[in-house]
Design a protein around this motif. Structure first.
Motif, PDB file in Angstrom:
ATOM      1  N   ASN A   1      29.385  -4.730   1.753  1.00 37.01           N
ATOM      2  CA  ASN A   1      29.501  -5.491   2.996  1.00 37.01           C
ATOM      3  C   ASN A   1      30.820  -6.256   2.963  1.00 37.01           C
ATOM      4  OD1 ASN A   1      29.200  -6.921   5.328  1.00 37.01           O
ATOM      5  ND2 ASN A   1      27.486  -8.166   4.625  1.00 37.01           N
TER       6      ASN A   1
ATOM      7  N   GLU B   1      30.928 -14.203   8.352  1.00 36.64           N
ATOM      8  CA  GLU B   1      30.275 -13.943   9.629  1.00 36.64           C
ATOM      9  C   GLU B   1      30.827 -14.835  10.732  1.00 36.64           C
ATOM     10  OE1 GLU B   1      28.759 -14.345   6.815  1.00 36.64           O
ATOM     11  OE2 GLU B   1      27.655 -12.475   6.425  1.00 36.64           O
ATOM     12  N   GLN B   2      31.119 -16.110  10.411  1.00 39.24           N
ATOM     13  CA  GLN B   2      31.630 -17.036  11.414  1.00 39.24           C
ATOM     14  C   GLN B   2      33.026 -16.631  11.884  1.00 39.24           C
ATOM     15  OE1 GLN B   2      31.681 -21.100  10.126  1.00 39.24           O
ATOM     16  NE2 GLN B   2      32.345 -21.903  12.097  1.00 39.24           N
TER      17      GLN B   2
ATOM     18  N   GLN C   1      32.700 -13.690  14.155  1.00 36.38           N
ATOM     19  CA  GLN C   1      32.231 -14.074  15.482  1.00 36.38           C
ATOM     20  C   GLN C   1      33.367 -14.668  16.314  1.00 36.38           C
ATOM     21  OE1 GLN C   1      29.330 -13.447  16.802  1.00 36.38           O
ATOM     22  NE2 GLN C   1      29.773 -14.467  18.733  1.00 36.38           N
TER      23      GLN C   1
END
Length: 488
Positions: A277, A283-284, A287
């Motif tokens: 991954n 992830e932030q 986004q």
């Protein structure tokens, strides 16, 4: 004129408040310099990977074309060989195609080096804090070590020289097989090291040469036992037993390869084991990047690639329906001369040539009211067409130019001199100035104009002052969407 000046002062006050708000936002942005630099670092990262993907797609198309030609030539060569006909012509063409393929790979590698160099140089130019510097160093390492995945680009590593592979993720030990990735199969990792002990097997087998000579002179029955002796001795060599066990461990996998379902299950299992991954813990950031891309898509709806962002701003009106290009509006100008209050009504409609440039035409009609007699004054009436163009420069400001042709009394009632008109004439005029628009209602914009008269034909202009101020409204329109009723 007092009413016009009052309106002008109110407009200037609103503009000054907007400028003060902008100044406050600018001061706040100074406190967020680390955030801006972090965004710049992220922008470099996204730009590098975006351009890498574009480069990959570009060369994938090239390789597909080259491989199609190569396969066609190989088919013709095979057909001619089957008929025992000469193939020199197509063999030369095939060699040329293969050289072209190698040049394309070298070109791809060169462009990847250029992207890496440009990205690392941009990172080095940023003056970063110690916190961001560690992030920048990690990003620099990732960029320098980045390799394009080539298994979906038809670039098998065995067909390439070593030098172009430094920026390409060649297949090598990562080749997918029916039983998984060859370099990751259990039992194969130690084969190379243990196979080195086979040299000792050769040396010990050489020791049996003297025994063979003795046996040939004596009993031949002993010679028949020699293969068994050699086999037992070879079995005692260190590591060969382990090699046999490793080979035995592959037997279930090879048996499973004969079953398509089992082969597929084994391949999926191996892929899951080695899956990584790359966005873990980010992830932030991902986004935020998606939100930025969404904003850019809205702003540059007709953009073909990221390389066009800094070159030319696309036309926002391209592909828009006519109703969204039309911009109707009205402007009012109030003047006072003696006991007369004069009001100019200027309805107009503009056509948006682009997101910034608008041109249009309108009609100006003046009505005068005599406050002393409480009646409308017909002698002060003027009327005529007007054309204009304006260019939006930002924050609601637009330079504006106008030309008009007014039917007015001569001499005009606003000028000093004889009060009795000599007649009416069509008098041309021209203005330049500045327009400011602001949000008035949800579907209505307020406007304020300061226009300077730059042409006064024979001093017959129906305007008393050189500087003229107007206020008004504009009504941007949207195409209505028709909702289709559901059929039962």
């Amino acid at each position: 004129m007092r009413y016009a000046y009052l309106i002008f002062l109110l407009t200037v006050a609103a503009s000054l408040q907007a400028q003060q708000a902008d100044s406050l936002l600018n001061r706040l942005s100074l406190d967020s310099i680390p955030v801006v630099k972090a965004d710049a670092l992220d922008s470099i990262q996204y730009s590098f990977y975006g351009k890498s993907d574009s480069l990959k797609l570009e060369y994938k198309t090239k390789f597909n074309s080259i491989d199609s030609t190569r396969n066609g030539l190989r088919t013709k060569i095979d057909s001619l060989n089957a008929l025992q006909l000469p193939t020199d012509k197509y063999t030369h063409k095939l060699d040329s195609v293969m050289q072209q393929r190698e040049k394309a790979v070298a070109s791809l590698n060169e462009k990847m080096d250029g992207l890496k160099s440009k990205a690392t140089d941009n990172i080095n130019k940023l003056e970063l804090s110690p916190e961001l510097q560690s992030k920048a160093d990690a990003l620099t390492g990732d960029i320098r070590g980045f390799k394009l995945p080539v298994k979906d680009m038809n670039i098998p590593s065995l067909d390439l020289p070593d030098s172009p592979l430094k920026n390409l993720d060649g297949l090598n030990t990562s080749i997918d097989s029916p039983v998984g990735k060859i370099g990751e199969l259990d039992g194969l990792q130690g084969i190379t090291g243990k196979a080195g002990n086979l040299s000792s097997l050769t040396q010990q087998a050489g020791g049996y040469q003297s025994d063979i000579q003795n046996l040939t002179k004596g009993n031949m029955q002993d010679v028949k036992q020699l293969p068994n002796a050699l086999e037992s001795k070879a079995g005692d060599v260190a590591g060969v037993g382990d090699l046999k066990k490793s080979a035995e461990s592959l037997t279930p996998m090879l048996d499973a390869a004969q079953n398509p379902d089992a082969m597929k299950e084994q391949a999926v299992k191996k892929v899951k084991e080695v899956a990584v991954n790359h966005f873990a813990g980010k992830e932030q950031v991902l986004q935020q990047a998606m939100e930025k891309m969404s904003k850019l898509k809205n702003k540059y709806s007709s953009l073909n690639s990221l390389s066009e962002v800094g070159k030319k701003r696309p036309n926002e009106m391209r592909g828009k329906p006519l109703i969204e290009r039309l911009l109707p509006g009205i402007a009012l100008q109030i003047q006072r001369k003696g006991d007369n209050i004069l009001v100019d009504f200027n309805p107009y409609i503009g056509y948006r040539l682009s997101g910034r440039l608008t041109s249009g035409l309108g009609w100006n009609q003046r009505y005068g009211y005599d406050t002393d007699r409480n009646t409308f004054s017909a002698g002060t009436r003027i009327y005529g067409p007007r054309v204009y163009s304006e260019f939006k420069i930002g924050k609601g400001f637009s330079p504006r130019a106008e030309a008009e042709l007014m039917n007015t009394s001569v001499p005009p009632r606003l000028h000093s001199g004889p009060t009795d008109p000599l007649g009416r004439e069509w008098v041309p005029g021209a203005f330049v100035g500045l327009k400011k628009d602001y949000k008035f209602m949800r579907k209505v914009k307020g406007t304020a104009q300061i226009m300077l008269r730059v042409f006064n034909h024979e001093n017959k202009s129906p305007y008393g002052d050189v500087l003229n101020m107007r206020v008004g409204f504009e009504f941007p329109m949207k195409k209505k969407t028709i909702k289709q009723s559901k059929t039962l």
